[in-house]
Motif scaffolding. Structure first.
Motif, PDB file in Angstrom:
ATOM      1  N   ALA B   2       0.831  -1.195   0.000  1.00 16.84           N
ATOM      2  CA  ALA B   2       0.000   0.000   0.000  1.00 16.84           C
ATOM      3  C   ALA B   2       0.871   1.253   0.000  1.00 16.84           C
ATOM      4  CB  ALA B   2      -0.931  -0.011   1.189  1.00 16.84           C
ATOM      5  N   GLY B   3       1.861   1.350   0.890  1.00 15.66           N
ATOM      6  CA  GLY B   3       2.704   2.532   0.936  1.00 15.66           C
ATOM      7  C   GLY B   3       1.948   3.703   1.540  1.00 15.66           C
ATOM      8  N   VAL B   4       1.802   4.781   0.763  1.00 14.03           N
ATOM      9  CA  VAL B   4       1.080   5.980   1.204  1.00 14.03           C
ATOM     10  C   VAL B   4      -0.234   6.057   0.426  1.00 14.03           C
ATOM     11  CG1 VAL B   4       1.121   8.479   1.390  1.00 14.03           C
ATOM     12  CG2 VAL B   4       3.242   7.167   1.687  1.00 14.03           C
ATOM     13  N   THR B   5      -1.325   6.098   1.146  1.00 14.26           N
ATOM     14  CA  THR B   5      -2.643   6.107   0.525  1.00 14.26           C
ATOM     15  C   THR B   5      -3.355   7.412   0.823  1.00 14.26           C
ATOM     16  OG1 THR B   5      -2.802   3.706   0.830  1.00 14.26           O
ATOM     17  CG2 THR B   5      -4.833   4.890   0.319  1.00 14.26           C
ATOM     18  N   HIS B  29       6.515   4.898   9.428  1.00  9.22           N
ATOM     19  CA  HIS B  29       7.358   6.087   9.361  1.00  9.22           C
ATOM     20  C   HIS B  29       6.976   7.096  10.430  1.00  9.22           C
ATOM     21  CE1 HIS B  29       8.427   5.435   4.831  1.00  9.22           C
ATOM     22  NE2 HIS B  29       9.103   4.637   5.646  1.00  9.22           N
ATOM     23  N   ASN B  30       7.984   7.779  10.953  1.00  9.40           N
ATOM     24  CA  ASN B  30       7.716   8.819  11.939  1.00  9.40           C
ATOM     25  C   ASN B  30       7.237  10.118  11.293  1.00  9.40           C
ATOM     26  OD1 ASN B  30       8.400   7.454  14.367  1.00  9.40           O
ATOM     27  ND2 ASN B  30      10.558   7.673  13.854  1.00  9.40           N
ATOM     28  N   SER B  31       7.840  10.490  10.179  1.00  5.39           N
ATOM     29  CA  SER B  31       7.602  11.808   9.591  1.00  5.39           C
ATOM     30  C   SER B  31       6.610  11.740   8.437  1.00  5.39           C
ATOM     31  CB  SER B  31       8.918  12.397   9.074  1.00  5.39           C
ATOM     32  OG  SER B  31       9.881  12.423  10.095  1.00  5.39           O
ATOM     33  N   MET B  32       5.702  12.707   8.416  1.00  6.81           N
ATOM     34  CA  MET B  32       4.728  12.794   7.328  1.00  6.81           C
ATOM     35  C   MET B  32       4.594  14.233   6.871  1.00  6.81           C
ATOM     36  SD  MET B  32       1.840   9.993   8.481  1.00  6.81           S
ATOM     37  CE  MET B  32       1.107   9.924   6.836  1.00  6.81           C
ATOM     38  N   TYR B  33       4.178  14.406   5.615  1.00  7.14           N
ATOM     39  CA  TYR B  33       4.198  15.727   4.976  1.00  7.14           C
ATOM     40  C   TYR B  33       2.972  15.901   4.081  1.00  7.14           C
ATOM     41  CZ  TYR B  33       9.077  15.111   6.244  1.00  7.14           C
ATOM     42  OH  TYR B  33      10.230  14.860   6.948  1.00  7.14           O
ATOM     43  N   TRP B  34       2.571  17.161   3.925  1.00  5.40           N
ATOM     44  CA  TRP B  34       1.586  17.532   2.917  1.00  5.40           C
ATOM     45  C   TRP B  34       2.188  18.594   2.008  1.00  5.40           C
ATOM     46  CZ3 TRP B  34      -2.608  15.358   1.138  1.00  5.40           C
ATOM     47  CH2 TRP B  34      -3.364  14.505   1.961  1.00  5.40           C
ATOM     48  N   ARG B  72       0.091   6.460  11.866  1.00  2.18           N
ATOM     49  CA  ARG B  72      -0.251   6.101  10.497  1.00  2.18           C
ATOM     50  C   ARG B  72      -0.870   7.241   9.705  1.00  2.18           C
ATOM     51  NH1 ARG B  72      -4.165   3.200   9.307  1.00  2.18           N
ATOM     52  NH2 ARG B  72      -3.353   2.468   7.311  1.00  2.18           N
ATOM     53  N   GLU B  73      -1.637   8.095  10.373  1.00  4.91           N
ATOM     54  CA  GLU B  73      -2.511   9.009   9.639  1.00  4.91           C
ATOM     55  C   GLU B  73      -2.169  10.481   9.852  1.00  4.91           C
ATOM     56  OE1 GLU B  73      -5.887   7.097  11.602  1.00  4.91           O
ATOM     57  OE2 GLU B  73      -6.715   6.741   9.593  1.00  4.91           O
ATOM     58  N   PHE B  74      -2.257  11.231   8.766  1.00  2.00           N
ATOM     59  CA  PHE B  74      -1.968  12.667   8.788  1.00  2.00           C
ATOM     60  C   PHE B  74      -2.970  13.333   7.847  1.00  2.00           C
ATOM     61  CE2 PHE B  74       0.153  16.355   9.718  1.00  2.00           C
ATOM     62  CZ  PHE B  74       1.010  16.878   8.754  1.00  2.00           C
ATOM     63  N   SER B  75      -3.902  14.072   8.403  1.00  2.00           N
ATOM     64  CA  SER B  75      -4.963  14.645   7.582  1.00  2.00           C
ATOM     65  C   SER B  75      -4.755  16.140   7.368  1.00  2.00           C
ATOM     66  CB  SER B  75      -6.335  14.399   8.234  1.00  2.00           C
ATOM     67  OG  SER B  75      -6.385  15.007   9.507  1.00  2.00           O
ATOM     68  N   LEU B  76      -5.265  16.609   6.250  1.00  2.00           N
ATOM     69  CA  LEU B  76      -5.174  18.031   5.875  1.00  2.00           C
ATOM     70  C   LEU B  76      -6.582  18.567   5.718  1.00  2.00           C
ATOM     71  CD1 LEU B  76      -3.286  20.400   4.848  1.00  2.00           C
ATOM     72  CD2 LEU B  76      -3.790  19.556   2.548  1.00  2.00           C
ATOM     73  N   ARG B  77      -6.886  19.654   6.401  1.00  2.00           N
ATOM     74  CA  ARG B  77      -8.238  20.202   6.379  1.00  2.00           C
ATOM     75  C   ARG B  77      -8.250  21.596   5.793  1.00  2.00           C
ATOM     76  NH1 ARG B  77     -13.266  19.161   7.775  1.00  2.00           N
ATOM     77  NH2 ARG B  77     -14.630  20.846   8.510  1.00  2.00           N
ATOM     78  N   LEU B  78      -9.209  21.815   4.909  1.00  5.27           N
ATOM     79  CA  LEU B  78      -9.500  23.144   4.380  1.00  5.27           C
ATOM     80  C   LEU B  78     -10.796  23.593   5.028  1.00  5.27           C
ATOM     81  CD1 LEU B  78      -7.870  21.514   2.104  1.00  5.27           C
ATOM     82  CD2 LEU B  78      -8.760  23.249   0.538  1.00  5.27           C
ATOM     83  N   SER B  93       5.679  10.393   3.295  1.00  5.78           N
ATOM     84  CA  SER B  93       6.208   9.975   4.591  1.00  5.78           C
ATOM     85  C   SER B  93       7.641   9.497   4.414  1.00  5.78           C
ATOM     86  CB  SER B  93       5.358   8.857   5.197  1.00  5.78           C
ATOM     87  OG  SER B  93       5.534   7.645   4.495  1.00  5.78           O
ATOM     88  N   HIS B  94       8.393   9.544   5.499  1.00  2.00           N
ATOM     89  CA  HIS B  94       9.730   8.965   5.466  1.00  2.00           C
ATOM     90  C   HIS B  94      10.225   8.705   6.869  1.00  2.00           C
ATOM     91  CE1 HIS B  94      13.247  11.783   6.378  1.00  2.00           C
ATOM     92  NE2 HIS B  94      12.210  12.471   6.768  1.00  2.00           N
ATOM     93  N   SER B  95      11.291   7.892   6.917  1.00  2.00           N
ATOM     94  CA  SER B  95      11.951   7.618   8.182  1.00  2.00           C
ATOM     95  C   SER B  95      13.388   8.093   8.052  1.00  2.00           C
ATOM     96  CB  SER B  95      11.910   6.128   8.498  1.00  2.00           C
ATOM     97  OG  SER B  95      12.695   5.432   7.550  1.00  2.00           O
ATOM     98  N   SER B  96      14.192   7.787   9.008  1.00  2.00           N
ATOM     99  CA  SER B  96      15.575   8.238   8.959  1.00  2.00           C
ATOM    100  C   SER B  96      16.364   7.547   7.854  1.00  2.00           C
ATOM    101  CB  SER B  96      16.255   7.993  10.308  1.00  2.00           C
ATOM    102  OG  SER B  96      16.212   6.615  10.629  1.00  2.00           O
ATOM    103  N   GLY B  97      15.744   6.618   7.164  1.00  2.00           N
ATOM    104  CA  GLY B  97      16.402   5.955   6.048  1.00  2.00           C
ATOM    105  C   GLY B  97      16.434   6.777   4.780  1.00  2.00           C
TER     106      GLY B  97
END
Lengths: 112, 111
Positions: B2-5, B29-34, B72-78, B93-97
């Motif tokens: 699945a990866g990032v959905t 992964h610890n870090s997530m981004y929008w 697991r989840e990181f949501s973006l709201r308008l 998303s990413h980790s220290s790798g």
């Protein structure tokens, strides 16, 4: 994170090598150099990354200048499937999140 | 794998409406981004999250809110959509790798 500068676009003929340059003159000593590419209507995908030494993988090679202020992504034999926008970026590997920013990238066109 | 959905993949909103873009990753992964990407432009960072419960502003945070309720989840709201927010939104998303994994994108049109 250091700012990067890339040409807006480049062209290549199929089966020929392509050298995509990137300037990152403000890179810090611990920042890695990353390259991603984005095919049309898709999310960016990882290509390669390195710190000081040149790197090779199945997709490409990364040549890093001795002073680390610039780097070049090398596609050894461009194919039509390599037509994409290529992004160069730099950031640290501290294990914590940082502002992972990307520049405007280089749009690579590959022709027959 | 699945990866990032991301959901939804496509959305049309009227000016002033609100909506939430959902993102989930299954790579621990610890870090997530929008990010947002306007036509013919590069990626611009909206918000990021170093770990569960923490968020920080990126380059273009105005008009958005985010929530990192779990790893697991990181949501973006308008909250009140504007035509200027018409864009393609990418979660990552990413980790220290080092390798960053991106979702397939969410195409948002505000009319």
């Amino acid at each position: 994170d250091a700012k990067t500068t890339q040409p807006n676009s480049m062209e290549s003929n199929e089966e020929e090598p392509v050298h995509l340059p990137c300037n990152h003159s403000t890179i810090s000593g611990t920042d890695y150099i990353h390259w991603y590419r984005q095919l049309p209507s898709q999310g960016p995908e990882y290509v390669i990354h390195g710190l000081t030494s040149n790197v090779n993988n199945r997709m490409a090679s990364l040549a890093i200048a001795e002073d680390r202020k610039s780097s070049t992504l090398i596609l050894h034999r461009a194919t039509l499937r390599d037509a994409a926008v290529y992004y160069c970026s730099t950031w640290g590997n501290t294990g914590t999140a940082s502002k992972l920013t990307f520049g405007t990238g280089t749009r690579l066109q590959v022709t027959l | 794998n699945a990866g990032v959905t991301q959901t939804p993949k496509f959305q049309v909103l009227k000016t002033g409406q609100s909506m939430t873009l959902q993102c989930a990753q299954d790579m621990n992964h610890n870090s997530m981004y929008w990010y947002r990407q306007d036509p013919g432009m590069g990626l611009r960072l909206i918000y990021y999250s170093a770990s569960e419960g923490t968020t920080d502003k990126g380059e273009v945070p105005n008009g958005y809110n985010v929530s990192r309720l779990n790893k697991r989840e990181f949501s973006l709201r308008l909250e009140s959509a504007a035509p200027s927010q018409t864009s393609v939104y990418f979660c990552a998303s990413h980790s220290s790798g080092n390798t960053i994994y991106f979702g397939e994108g969410s195409w948002l049109t505000v009319v």
